[in-house]
Design a protein around this motif. Structure first.
Motif, PDB file in Angstrom:
ATOM      1  N   ALA A   1     -12.841 -35.850  21.325  1.00 39.33           N
ATOM      2  CA  ALA A   1     -13.394 -34.523  21.029  1.00 39.33           C
ATOM      3  C   ALA A   1     -12.295 -33.571  20.562  1.00 39.33           C
ATOM      4  CB  ALA A   1     -14.102 -33.966  22.261  1.00 39.33           C
ATOM      5  N   GLU A   2     -11.130 -33.685  21.175  1.00 38.75           N
ATOM      6  CA  GLU A   2     -10.019 -32.827  20.769  1.00 38.75           C
ATOM      7  C   GLU A   2      -9.507 -33.200  19.377  1.00 38.75           C
ATOM      8  OE1 GLU A   2      -7.131 -33.017  23.862  1.00 38.75           O
ATOM      9  OE2 GLU A   2      -8.331 -31.849  25.261  1.00 38.75           O
ATOM     10  N   LEU A   3      -9.527 -34.486  19.057  1.00 40.07           N
ATOM     11  CA  LEU A   3      -9.125 -34.914  17.710  1.00 40.07           C
ATOM     12  C   LEU A   3     -10.109 -34.409  16.646  1.00 40.07           C
ATOM     13  CD1 LEU A   3      -7.898 -38.557  18.383  1.00 40.07           C
ATOM     14  CD2 LEU A   3      -6.533 -36.708  17.401  1.00 40.07           C
ATOM     15  N   VAL A   4     -11.396 -34.406  16.982  1.00 40.39           N
ATOM     16  CA  VAL A   4     -12.383 -33.835  16.061  1.00 40.39           C
ATOM     17  C   VAL A   4     -12.113 -32.349  15.850  1.00 40.39           C
ATOM     18  CG1 VAL A   4     -14.830 -33.301  15.739  1.00 40.39           C
ATOM     19  CG2 VAL A   4     -14.157 -35.552  16.593  1.00 40.39           C
ATOM     20  N   ALA A   5     -11.722 -31.659  16.935  1.00 39.90           N
ATOM     21  CA  ALA A   5     -11.378 -30.241  16.811  1.00 39.90           C
ATOM     22  C   ALA A   5     -10.139 -30.053  15.929  1.00 39.90           C
ATOM     23  CB  ALA A   5     -11.148 -29.644  18.197  1.00 39.90           C
ATOM     24  N   VAL A   6      -9.177 -30.982  16.017  1.00 41.10           N
ATOM     25  CA  VAL A   6      -7.995 -30.920  15.157  1.00 41.10           C
ATOM     26  C   VAL A   6      -8.413 -31.040  13.688  1.00 41.10           C
ATOM     27  CG1 VAL A   6      -5.881 -32.132  14.483  1.00 41.10           C
ATOM     28  CG2 VAL A   6      -6.395 -31.769  16.901  1.00 41.10           C
ATOM     29  N   ILE A   7      -9.345 -31.954  13.405  1.00 40.12           N
ATOM     30  CA  ILE A   7      -9.827 -32.108  12.038  1.00 40.12           C
ATOM     31  C   ILE A   7     -10.444 -30.808  11.537  1.00 40.12           C
ATOM     32  CG2 ILE A   7     -11.591 -33.251  10.625  1.00 40.12           C
ATOM     33  CD1 ILE A   7     -11.052 -35.807  12.147  1.00 40.12           C
ATOM     34  N   LYS A   8     -11.252 -30.168  12.382  1.00 41.00           N
ATOM     35  CA  LYS A   8     -11.894 -28.916  11.972  1.00 41.00           C
ATOM     36  C   LYS A   8     -10.846 -27.829  11.711  1.00 41.00           C
ATOM     37  CE  LYS A   8     -16.311 -29.727  14.308  1.00 41.00           C
ATOM     38  NZ  LYS A   8     -17.242 -29.247  15.366  1.00 41.00           N
TER      39      LYS A   8
ATOM     40  N   ARG B   1      -7.148 -23.491  -0.445  1.00 38.85           N
ATOM     41  CA  ARG B   1      -7.934 -24.025  -1.572  1.00 38.85           C
ATOM     42  C   ARG B   1      -7.437 -25.398  -2.019  1.00 38.85           C
ATOM     43  NH1 ARG B   1     -10.992 -19.967  -4.318  1.00 38.85           N
ATOM     44  NH2 ARG B   1     -10.742 -17.929  -3.309  1.00 38.85           N
ATOM     45  N   VAL B   2      -7.242 -26.281  -1.061  1.00 41.76           N
ATOM     46  CA  VAL B   2      -6.824 -27.659  -1.349  1.00 41.76           C
ATOM     47  C   VAL B   2      -7.803 -28.613  -0.678  1.00 41.76           C
ATOM     48  CG1 VAL B   2      -4.399 -27.047  -1.613  1.00 41.76           C
ATOM     49  CG2 VAL B   2      -5.253 -27.731   0.650  1.00 41.76           C
ATOM     50  N   LYS B   3      -7.816 -29.869  -1.150  1.00 44.19           N
ATOM     51  CA  LYS B   3      -8.766 -30.857  -0.635  1.00 44.19           C
ATOM     52  C   LYS B   3      -8.221 -31.683   0.514  1.00 44.19           C
ATOM     53  CE  LYS B   3     -11.318 -31.403  -4.968  1.00 44.19           C
ATOM     54  NZ  LYS B   3     -11.779 -32.365  -6.001  1.00 44.19           N
ATOM     55  N   ASN B   4      -6.903 -31.721   0.671  1.00 44.67           N
ATOM     56  CA  ASN B   4      -6.323 -32.483   1.773  1.00 44.67           C
ATOM     57  C   ASN B   4      -4.946 -31.914   2.084  1.00 44.67           C
ATOM     58  OD1 ASN B   4      -4.215 -34.022   0.151  1.00 44.67           O
ATOM     59  ND2 ASN B   4      -6.100 -34.651  -0.903  1.00 44.67           N
ATOM     60  N   ILE B   5      -4.370 -32.369   3.190  1.00 43.63           N
ATOM     61  CA  ILE B   5      -3.112 -31.784   3.653  1.00 43.63           C
ATOM     62  C   ILE B   5      -1.922 -32.219   2.821  1.00 43.63           C
ATOM     63  CG2 ILE B   5      -3.997 -31.666   6.021  1.00 43.63           C
ATOM     64  CD1 ILE B   5      -2.006 -33.998   6.651  1.00 43.63           C
ATOM     65  N   TRP B   6      -2.095 -33.185   1.907  1.00 46.64           N
ATOM     66  CA  TRP B   6      -0.987 -33.662   1.086  1.00 46.64           C
ATOM     67  C   TRP B   6      -0.935 -32.976  -0.274  1.00 46.64           C
ATOM     68  CZ3 TRP B   6       2.041 -35.852   4.267  1.00 46.64           C
ATOM     69  CH2 TRP B   6       1.567 -36.659   5.297  1.00 46.64           C
ATOM     70  N   HIS B   7      -1.823 -32.061  -0.524  1.00 45.66           N
ATOM     71  CA  HIS B   7      -1.863 -31.406  -1.829  1.00 45.66           C
ATOM     72  C   HIS B   7      -0.584 -30.596  -2.064  1.00 45.66           C
ATOM     73  CE1 HIS B   7      -3.296 -29.183  -5.306  1.00 45.66           C
ATOM     74  NE2 HIS B   7      -4.346 -29.986  -5.340  1.00 45.66           N
TER      75      HIS B   7
ATOM     76  N   LEU C   1     -13.676 -38.711   8.310  1.00 44.46           N
ATOM     77  CA  LEU C   1     -13.059 -37.469   7.844  1.00 44.46           C
ATOM     78  C   LEU C   1     -11.544 -37.447   7.954  1.00 44.46           C
ATOM     79  CD1 LEU C   1     -15.558 -34.991   9.560  1.00 44.46           C
ATOM     80  CD2 LEU C   1     -15.604 -35.754   7.184  1.00 44.46           C
ATOM     81  N   GLY C   2     -10.975 -38.362   8.740  1.00 42.89           N
ATOM     82  CA  GLY C   2      -9.568 -38.241   9.111  1.00 42.89           C
ATOM     83  C   GLY C   2      -8.573 -38.364   7.984  1.00 42.89           C
ATOM     84  N   ARG C   3      -8.857 -39.175   6.983  1.00 42.96           N
ATOM     85  CA  ARG C   3      -7.854 -39.450   5.956  1.00 42.96           C
ATOM     86  C   ARG C   3      -7.369 -38.173   5.269  1.00 42.96           C
ATOM     87  NH1 ARG C   3      -8.130 -43.724   0.901  1.00 42.96           N
ATOM     88  NH2 ARG C   3      -6.145 -43.135  -0.034  1.00 42.96           N
ATOM     89  N   ALA C   4      -8.292 -37.338   4.844  1.00 44.01           N
ATOM     90  CA  ALA C   4      -7.913 -36.126   4.109  1.00 44.01           C
ATOM     91  C   ALA C   4      -7.097 -35.168   4.957  1.00 44.01           C
ATOM     92  CB  ALA C   4      -9.159 -35.424   3.578  1.00 44.01           C
ATOM     93  N   PHE C   5      -7.234 -35.284   6.286  1.00 41.46           N
ATOM     94  CA  PHE C   5      -6.598 -34.313   7.173  1.00 41.46           C
ATOM     95  C   PHE C   5      -5.504 -34.932   8.040  1.00 41.46           C
ATOM     96  CE2 PHE C   5     -11.007 -33.107   6.322  1.00 41.46           C
ATOM     97  CZ  PHE C   5     -10.759 -31.978   5.554  1.00 41.46           C
TER      98      PHE C   5
ATOM     99  N   GLU D   1     -10.040 -25.898   8.050  1.00 38.09           N
ATOM    100  CA  GLU D   1      -9.887 -24.459   7.827  1.00 38.09           C
ATOM    101  C   GLU D   1      -8.574 -24.160   7.111  1.00 38.09           C
ATOM    102  OE1 GLU D   1     -10.450 -20.530   7.567  1.00 38.09           O
ATOM    103  OE2 GLU D   1     -11.938 -22.027   8.167  1.00 38.09           O
ATOM    104  N   LEU D   2      -7.513 -24.873   7.483  1.00 32.04           N
ATOM    105  CA  LEU D   2      -6.233 -24.712   6.812  1.00 32.04           C
ATOM    106  C   LEU D   2      -6.356 -25.028   5.323  1.00 32.04           C
ATOM    107  CD1 LEU D   2      -3.092 -24.429   6.774  1.00 32.04           C
ATOM    108  CD2 LEU D   2      -3.000 -26.859   7.392  1.00 32.04           C
ATOM    109  N   CYS D   3      -7.032 -26.153   5.007  1.00 36.20           N
ATOM    110  CA  CYS D   3      -7.189 -26.557   3.608  1.00 36.20           C
ATOM    111  C   CYS D   3      -8.075 -25.571   2.846  1.00 36.20           C
ATOM    112  CB  CYS D   3      -7.766 -27.973   3.531  1.00 36.20           C
ATOM    113  SG  CYS D   3      -6.628 -29.266   4.088  1.00 36.20           S
ATOM    114  N   ARG D   4      -9.106 -25.055   3.494  1.00 37.73           N
ATOM    115  CA  ARG D   4      -9.953 -24.063   2.829  1.00 37.73           C
ATOM    116  C   ARG D   4      -9.158 -22.799   2.519  1.00 37.73           C
ATOM    117  NH1 ARG D   4     -14.156 -25.679   6.438  1.00 37.73           N
ATOM    118  NH2 ARG D   4     -13.616 -23.947   7.832  1.00 37.73           N
TER     119      ARG D   4
END
Length: 394
Positions: free
Chosen positions: A182-189, A199-205, A253-257, A193-196
């Protein structure tokens, strides 16, 4: 019209599948040779897949593999000796961020687990097959890297507790796993928000500032079946459903984040429930060591290549560390991981304990992730990220 039918009939009579191959130029390789064969009318690459063992005996070589094909021709690779014999003494090495060389493939190339290319992996095998040894190799290869490691150890902690110094979090009971997931899902969320915000699609942009880029997290799961087994369905069904749903969300969802899975198990079958089948579809990297039942081999490899299942069932008990692998090229290979003692993995975990970010910093809002990233030595980050940053998905 009659002449056209006669001409077509001649073509039909010319089709013969069982014919000797028409071989092209033989090109030497460090392990043997490569040769291209032209297909006769009526032949397909599968016809060659089915007779590779016959070709190996006929050519007096250790093994023959079909490495590629084009319309009308196939390329075969023959090895004169078994490259996997040299894997046991190979040294595990980090080859870039989230990329670890753990052994050798049957064509002599390195056996690499690259989470950037293949984000999630399923690793199955019976006791003493080499499944845990591969996890040890990952610990050794990932420990010096600027990544966080999270453990789920349903053997009561006996597998991952020796490496706890390098782990940011460790769960050993299913109810603990449910909370940690559950905490890992919260990390993804939070990372969404960081990516939004940027304005990027993943953390590697490239547009995401280095100071704001969160730390990648590799999740190691041992004994996946224990997450889904129910001794008392009336009381455990809700907990199992929560675990299955959260693990599946992380896989989807994890890969992008920046969250990656390496899931291990002795036995994996459809009898464990629909959650296992749904999760398997998201674990695109597959590693099958020697297993005790056909169902586990089919669950691991059957949805990708039937020949891979047959090869996995032929792994002998006296070849620990040997596995059938499907990775980034979507083709199956025999592979063997380097032999890594538990003491070596434990020493690596202790030596790089300072690289383990605290769980509190990982689960804090994304501003906390930026603060944690700023604390890392910039030269150490560049050592792993700079050569491969352009190849990361954007």
């Amino acid at each position: 019209m009659h002449g056209l039918m006669v001409k077509q009939r001649r073509k039909l009579h010319r089709v013969q599948v069982e014919k000797a191959p028409r071989l092209g130029l033989i090109r030497p390789t460090p392990q043997g040779f490569i040769v291209t064969a032209r297909l006769h009318d009526g032949q397909t690459p599968d016809d060659y897949e089915d007779v590779l063992e016959k070709l190996a005996h006929a050519w007096r070589v250790h093994g023959v593999r079909l490495v590629s094909w084009k319309p009308g021709r196939v390329t075969l690779s023959a090895t004169l000796v078994d490259p996997l014999e040299m894997a046991a003494g190979l040294e595990v090495a980090a080859e870039g961020l989230l990329r670890v060389r753990v052994g050798l493939l049957d064509d002599g190339n390195p056996f690499v687990i690259d989470f950037r290319t293949v984000p999630h992996w399923l690793n199955v095998g019976a006791t003493q097959s080499g499944k845990s040894n591969l996890a040890n190799a990952l610990i050794v290869g990932l420990s010096p890297q600027p990544v966080a490691l999270v453990g789920f150890d349903l053997k009561g902690g006996v597998e991952f507790t020796p490496y706890q110094a390098r782990l940011s979090a460790l769960a050993t009971e299913r109810h603990e796993c449910a909370g940690l997931l559950a905490e890992l899902v919260a990390v993804i969320k939070s990372r969404m928000e960081l990516c939004r915000q940027h304005r990027v699609k993943n953390i590697w942009h490239p547009r995401l500032p280095e100071g704001a880029r969160p730390i990648p997290i590799v999740v190691l799961v041992d004994e996946m079946a224990e997450l889904f087994l129910m001794a008392d369905p009336d009381n455990e069904k809700e907990e199992v459903a929560a675990v299955a749903t959260r693990l599946l969300r992380i896989a989807q969802l994890g890969r992008a984040f920046g969250i990656y899975l390496f899931v291990c198990g002795q036995r994996v079958g459809s009898d464990l429930g629909k959650g296992v089948t749904a999760l398997r579809a998201q674990l695109t990297g597959r590693i099958c060591h020697m297993v005790n039942d056909d169902e586990t081999a089919k669950m691991c490899l059957g949805d990708m290549d039937r020949h891979a299942v047959a090869a996995a069932r032929q792994i002998p008990p006296d070849r620990p560390g040997t596995a059938v692998v499907i990775g980034s090229d979507s083709r199956w290979h025999r592979a063997r991981s380097a032999h890594v003692l538990e003491e070596e993995a434990e020493a690596a975990a202790e030596a790089y304990a300072h690289r383990a970010p605290s769980w509190q910093s990982l689960t804090a809002p994304f501003a906390g992730d930026a603060e944690q990233a700023a604390e890392l030595d910039e030269s150490e980050i560049e050592e792993f990220t700079e050569p491969d940053l352009e190849d990361l998905p954007v």
